[in-house]
Design a protein around this motif. Sequence first.
Motif, short mmCIF file in Angstrom:
data_model
loop_
_atom_site.label_atom_id
_atom_site.label_comp_id
_atom_site.label_asym_id
_atom_site.label_seq_id
_atom_site.Cartn_x
_atom_site.Cartn_y
_atom_site.Cartn_z
N VAL A 17 -4.28 1.42 15.13
CA VAL A 17 -2.86 1.75 15.11
C VAL A 17 -2.16 1.17 13.88
O VAL A 17 -2.23 -0.04 13.63
CB VAL A 17 -2.17 1.25 16.40
CG1 VAL A 17 -0.69 1.59 16.40
CG2 VAL A 17 -2.86 1.81 17.63
N ASP A 18 -1.50 2.04 13.15
CA ASP A 18 -0.58 1.68 12.05
C ASP A 18 -1.20 0.82 10.94
O ASP A 18 -0.55 -0.09 10.42
CB ASP A 18 0.68 1.01 12.60
CG ASP A 18 1.55 1.99 13.39
OD1 ASP A 18 1.42 3.21 13.17
OD2 ASP A 18 2.34 1.55 14.22
N LEU A 19 -2.41 1.14 10.56
CA LEU A 19 -3.03 0.45 9.43
C LEU A 19 -2.64 1.18 8.14
O LEU A 19 -3.42 1.88 7.53
CB LEU A 19 -4.54 0.35 9.61
CG LEU A 19 -4.96 -0.53 10.78
CD1 LEU A 19 -6.47 -0.60 10.90
CD2 LEU A 19 -4.37 -1.93 10.67
N MET A 20 -1.38 0.98 7.80
CA MET A 20 -0.74 1.60 6.65
C MET A 20 -0.41 0.51 5.64
O MET A 20 -0.15 -0.63 6.03
CB MET A 20 0.53 2.32 7.11
CG MET A 20 0.27 3.33 8.20
SD MET A 20 1.69 3.68 9.27
CE MET A 20 3.00 3.90 8.12
N ASP A 21 -0.41 0.87 4.36
CA ASP A 21 -0.17 -0.14 3.32
C ASP A 21 1.07 -0.99 3.59
O ASP A 21 1.01 -2.22 3.50
CB ASP A 21 -0.03 0.53 1.94
CG ASP A 21 -1.36 1.01 1.40
OD1 ASP A 21 -2.37 0.29 1.56
OD2 ASP A 21 -1.40 2.12 0.84
N ARG A 22 2.19 -0.36 3.92
CA ARG A 22 3.43 -1.11 4.09
C ARG A 22 3.41 -2.03 5.31
O ARG A 22 4.12 -3.03 5.35
CB ARG A 22 4.64 -0.19 4.10
CG ARG A 22 4.75 0.73 5.28
CD ARG A 22 5.99 1.64 5.14
NE ARG A 22 6.04 2.66 6.16
CZ ARG A 22 6.56 2.48 7.37
NH1 ARG A 22 7.09 1.32 7.70
NH2 ARG A 22 6.57 3.47 8.23
N ILE A 23 2.58 -1.73 6.27
CA ILE A 23 2.49 -2.56 7.48
C ILE A 23 1.44 -3.65 7.30
O ILE A 23 1.67 -4.81 7.66
CB ILE A 23 2.25 -1.69 8.72
CG1 ILE A 23 3.47 -0.79 8.94
CG2 ILE A 23 1.93 -2.53 9.94
CD1 ILE A 23 3.39 0.18 10.07
N GLN A 67 9.22 9.78 3.59
CA GLN A 67 8.73 8.54 4.20
C GLN A 67 8.75 7.41 3.17
O GLN A 67 8.57 7.65 1.98
CB GLN A 67 7.31 8.73 4.74
CG GLN A 67 7.22 9.75 5.87
CD GLN A 67 8.07 9.38 7.07
OE1 GLN A 67 8.02 8.27 7.56
NE2 GLN A 67 8.88 10.32 7.53
N PRO A 68 8.93 6.16 3.62
CA PRO A 68 8.92 5.03 2.68
C PRO A 68 7.58 4.90 1.98
O PRO A 68 6.55 5.31 2.53
CB PRO A 68 9.17 3.80 3.58
CG PRO A 68 9.56 4.32 4.90
CD PRO A 68 9.13 5.74 5.00
N PRO A 69 7.56 4.32 0.78
CA PRO A 69 6.29 4.08 0.10
C PRO A 69 5.35 3.28 1.00
O PRO A 69 5.78 2.40 1.74
CB PRO A 69 6.69 3.28 -1.13
CG PRO A 69 8.14 3.60 -1.36
CD PRO A 69 8.72 3.85 0.00
N GLY A 70 4.06 3.59 0.94
CA GLY A 70 3.08 2.88 1.74
C GLY A 70 2.95 3.40 3.15
O GLY A 70 2.41 2.71 4.02
N SER A 71 3.44 4.61 3.41
CA SER A 71 3.42 5.15 4.77
C SER A 71 2.13 5.87 5.14
O SER A 71 1.96 6.26 6.28
CB SER A 71 4.61 6.10 4.97
OG SER A 71 5.82 5.37 4.98
N GLY A 72 1.24 6.05 4.17
CA GLY A 72 -0.05 6.65 4.49
C GLY A 72 -1.01 5.58 4.99
O GLY A 72 -0.75 4.37 4.89
N LEU A 73 -2.13 6.02 5.52
CA LEU A 73 -3.17 5.07 5.92
C LEU A 73 -3.68 4.33 4.69
O LEU A 73 -3.65 4.87 3.58
CB LEU A 73 -4.33 5.81 6.59
CG LEU A 73 -4.02 6.47 7.93
CD1 LEU A 73 -5.14 7.41 8.31
CD2 LEU A 73 -3.80 5.41 9.00
N VAL A 74 -4.13 3.11 4.87
CA VAL A 74 -4.70 2.35 3.77
C VAL A 74 -5.81 3.17 3.13
O VAL A 74 -6.65 3.77 3.83
CB VAL A 74 -5.25 0.99 4.28
CG1 VAL A 74 -6.06 0.30 3.21
CG2 VAL A 74 -4.11 0.11 4.76
#
Length: 174
Positions: A17-23, A67-74
Amino acid sequence: MTAPLALDPARTALVLVDLMDRIVALPLEPHKGTEVLSVAQELAAAFRAVGAPVVLIRVERTGVAEQPPGSGLVAGLARDGDLEIVKRTIGGFQGTDLHERLREHGVRTLVFGGIATNLGVESTARAAGDLGYDLVFVEDAMSAFTAAEHDASVRLDFPRLGTVVAAGEVRFVG
């Protein structure tokens, strides 16, 4: 748990779940985002090696033009054959086709990791439990904004919903 968990790869999926750059880049506890990502990547490789589905859930904000930058999967996390789910709520089932896609694969057990333990992971897991899935939580494959939030989920809530393990305890039968 005292013995390694033995999972049937034909009926089990890994849900990240939510392994996105910004997170992943946020200050997290008790595990850094990069540590969670590393464990998650190892789990995903193990699941793929036995033909078990890997589900990658990411969030998109509603009502914004972009979407904010970094919203894609890592980068490098997703592989061909993985199931990618885009959610617009805290949990991964509401308003998505996740349940139907898991059923198409014959999945009955979900193994969870991701960020944040007490938000996206727990919300998705609670809905999964309501839908009748067996639940496994990989403690070192998730983290939260504070250690207290992570610990409350891992030590109080998750044991009531399923089984809590470390990544090294996850094994497959057969």
